[in-house]
Motif scaffolding. Sequence first.
Motif, PDB file in Angstrom:
ATOM      1  N   SER A 267      33.715   4.009  87.218  1.00 46.86           N
ATOM      2  CA  SER A 267      34.799   3.402  86.436  1.00 46.86           C
ATOM      3  C   SER A 267      36.057   3.192  87.269  1.00 46.86           C
ATOM      4  O   SER A 267      37.105   2.873  86.745  1.00 46.86           O
ATOM      5  N   ASN A 268      35.920   3.359  88.584  1.00 45.10           N
ATOM      6  CA  ASN A 268      37.047   3.166  89.503  1.00 45.10           C
ATOM      7  C   ASN A 268      38.236   4.028  89.108  1.00 45.10           C
ATOM      8  O   ASN A 268      39.382   3.600  89.148  1.00 45.10           O
ATOM      9  N   ASN A 269      37.950   5.246  88.710  1.00 45.07           N
ATOM     10  CA  ASN A 269      38.978   6.161  88.236  1.00 45.07           C
ATOM     11  C   ASN A 269      39.662   6.833  89.419  1.00 45.07           C
ATOM     12  O   ASN A 269      39.009   7.452  90.260  1.00 45.07           O
ATOM     13  N   GLY A 270      40.998   6.701  89.498  1.00 48.71           N
ATOM     14  CA  GLY A 270      41.744   7.317  90.595  1.00 48.71           C
ATOM     15  C   GLY A 270      41.620   8.822  90.597  1.00 48.71           C
ATOM     16  O   GLY A 270      41.746   9.461  91.654  1.00 48.71           O
ATOM     17  N   LEU A 271      41.352   9.400  89.417  1.00 48.00           N
ATOM     18  CA  LEU A 271      41.185  10.844  89.318  1.00 48.00           C
ATOM     19  C   LEU A 271      39.986  11.304  90.145  1.00 48.00           C
ATOM     20  O   LEU A 271      40.016  12.357  90.774  1.00 48.00           O
ATOM     21  N   PHE A 272      38.926  10.496  90.142  1.00 46.60           N
ATOM     22  CA  PHE A 272      37.735  10.831  90.926  1.00 46.60           C
ATOM     23  C   PHE A 272      38.077  10.909  92.410  1.00 46.60           C
ATOM     24  O   PHE A 272      37.685  11.854  93.110  1.00 46.60           O
ATOM     25  N   THR A 273      38.803   9.914  92.902  1.00 46.25           N
ATOM     26  CA  THR A 273      39.147   9.873  94.324  1.00 46.25           C
ATOM     27  C   THR A 273      39.947  11.091  94.740  1.00 46.25           C
ATOM     28  O   THR A 273      39.637  11.751  95.741  1.00 46.25           O
ATOM     29  N   GLU A 274      40.975  11.413  93.970  1.00 48.80           N
ATOM     30  CA  GLU A 274      41.822  12.562  94.293  1.00 48.80           C
ATOM     31  C   GLU A 274      41.033  13.865  94.245  1.00 48.80           C
ATOM     32  O   GLU A 274      41.146  14.723  95.120  1.00 48.80           O
ATOM     33  N   PHE A 275      40.204  14.005  93.211  1.00 48.12           N
ATOM     34  CA  PHE A 275      39.393  15.207  93.052  1.00 48.12           C
ATOM     35  C   PHE A 275      38.405  15.368  94.207  1.00 48.12           C
ATOM     36  O   PHE A 275      38.266  16.433  94.801  1.00 48.12           O
ATOM     37  N   TRP A 276      37.726  14.269  94.545  1.00 44.28           N
ATOM     38  CA  TRP A 276      36.677  14.321  95.583  1.00 44.28           C
ATOM     39  C   TRP A 276      37.274  14.642  96.951  1.00 44.28           C
ATOM     40  O   TRP A 276      36.722  15.436  97.717  1.00 44.28           O
ATOM     41  N   GLU A 277      38.407  14.023  97.274  1.00 47.81           N
ATOM     42  CA  GLU A 277      39.045  14.242  98.577  1.00 47.81           C
ATOM     43  C   GLU A 277      39.511  15.684  98.725  1.00 47.81           C
ATOM     44  O   GLU A 277      39.380  16.285  99.800  1.00 47.81           O
ATOM     45  N   ALA A 278      40.051  16.252  97.644  1.00 51.15           N
ATOM     46  CA  ALA A 278      40.516  17.638  97.691  1.00 51.15           C
ATOM     47  C   ALA A 278      39.345  18.612  97.798  1.00 51.15           C
ATOM     48  O   ALA A 278      39.405  19.611  98.511  1.00 51.15           O
ATOM     49  N   LEU A 279      38.256  18.297  97.100  1.00 45.28           N
ATOM     50  CA  LEU A 279      37.110  19.202  97.049  1.00 45.28           C
ATOM     51  C   LEU A 279      36.377  19.277  98.384  1.00 45.28           C
ATOM     52  O   LEU A 279      35.995  20.359  98.836  1.00 45.28           O
ATOM     53  N   PHE A 280      36.232  18.125  99.053  1.00 44.95           N
ATOM     54  CA  PHE A 280      35.446  18.086 100.285  1.00 44.95           C
ATOM     55  C   PHE A 280      36.299  17.913 101.543  1.00 44.95           C
ATOM     56  O   PHE A 280      35.761  17.768 102.646  1.00 44.95           O
TER      57      PHE A 280
END
Length: 478
Positions: A267-280
Motif C-alpha cells: 500500500s506504499n505506506n511510509g510507516l512500513f519504510t520507517e519500521f523496516w529501516e529501523a528494524l534491520f
Amino acid sequence: MRFAIEEINNSTDLLPGISLGYNIYDTCSSIVRSIKVALALTNGNKNVSITSNKPCTRPGEVLAIVGENSSSSSTAVTTVIGPFHMPLISHFATCACLSDKSKYPSFLRTIPSDYYQSRALAHLVKHFGWTWVGAVRTNDDYGNNGMATFTETAEQLGICLEYSVSFFRTDSSEKLQKIIDIIKASTSKVIVGFLTPREMEIILHELSLYNLTGYQWVGSESWIFDSQIAAMDKNHILDGAIGLFIPKAHVSGLKEFMLDVKPFNSSNNGLFTEFWEALFNCKFKKSQSKESQTECSGHEDLTAVENSFTDMSLMPIFNNIYKGVYAVAHALHNILGCNKTCNSSVPLEPFTILRHIQKIHFQTKEGEEVYFNENGDPAAKYEIINWQPRNSGIVDFVSVGLYDSSLHQVKQLNLQNKTFIWAQSSKLVPVSVCNEKCPPGTRKVLQKGKPVCCYDCIRCAEGEMSNITGYKVFIIHF
C-alpha cells in the motif's frame, strides 16, 4: 489497531455491512504534536484510510480517537477535545488524575488507573518488610501523581521515604548528578521507580557509570516489562527488580498479522519504510542518506529478528488497543440498531458515541470482559513481575503473583510460592530499614529531624519494662 478494524470489517456479527475507516498518526512523544493531531481530527480531517473497496456512504469524519500512550499527552489532548465530547480511549495512560470526569469528561482507558497501581506498589513494599526506601520519579503527570499516591499510602503503612527525587529527560547533567549523589549517600537499599521508559533509560545509564549495583528496584508498569531496558542493563543494575504489569493477554491471529507486513509495503505506506529501516538497520534506495548503510531489499526475514515487536512481549499493550477499537465498534453497533443489518442513516454524533461507549459491556473473542466504571476506568488487575537473569545474560520477566483490587483487601495481594531473584542475583530477601526493632527491655526514642522509622533503642529505666520487641510504650511494674 489496523488488525482490530480489519477483523471488525470482516465480521458478519458486529456492524454487519458497515466498514470502519481509520487514520494513524505518530505523535513522536510530543505533546504539541498530539494537540495538533487532535485538532486536525476534530476539525474534520478527510485523509482517512479504509479497508474496503466499497464506496463510503457518509463523510469520513472522526468519531473517536484511540490513544495517547502517555498521561501528559492524554491530559493535553482530552482537554482540547473534551468540549466537543470526542471520546479518547487510551491504552497506556495511567495517571489517576484522568479519572476526574469534571475535568476530562470524554476520556476513557483500557489500562487501570495509577490510583490502584500506586497503592499496590506500597503494599508490595510493606509485604517484604521494607520500611526505609528511596524514590525516583519522572517529573510529569504520570510520575508526580503516581508517586504522590504511593507516598500517601506508604505513610499509612508505616513506610518512610529517605528521599524522593524527580527529573525529566531534558534536565541538565548537573541535576542527574545530584540524584546519583543522593542515592550513593543513602542508607536505604530499596528504590521505588515511578518512571517512564525514557527516564528509566537515562537513570540506568547514569547508575551504570558508577556501577551502583546492590539496590532492590521496585518498578511501575511503564518500564518493568520493557525488554529494551533489560537489554541495556549490561552492569546488572536492575537484576531482581520487582513490580507490576498488565496481566498476560492473547489475541488470536494478531502475531501472524503483525509478522506479515506485506500489506503495508504494497500500500506504499511510509510507516512500513520507517519500521523496516529501523528494524534491520538498512535503507531503501529512495531514502538513502550520505551515511554508508546496507540497502534494504524488503524481503529480509522478520521471523529471525528477536525484539519486543516479534516476541509479542508487548501483547498486553496491543490487547488494550484492540479492546479500545472494539469498544467503539460495539457502541456503534448499538447506536445503529444492528441485527442482521445496520441502519446506516442514523446520525452519528461524538456525544452519542461517548455515552454508548461508557455503557458498553462485552466479551472479546478470548473471553475477556470489557467495560468501564463511572470514571471511565477498567477493573484493576496486575501481574507481579520479577526480573530473573539467565546465564546467557537475557532477563526473564517471571510472573510471581497477582494483585486484584476487586477482592477483599487482605486477598488483593497474592504472591505465588515461587523462587524470587533479588538484587545482585541473591535468593535472600533484602533488608531495608532505618533501624532494627528495639529488643525487649529497651524503648524507642525518635532521632531529631529524622522520619518516624528512624530511632534509637534506649534501655528502660529501673522499675519499667517493655517485653515486646519494637514496642515504644512501657509496661510499668510495681
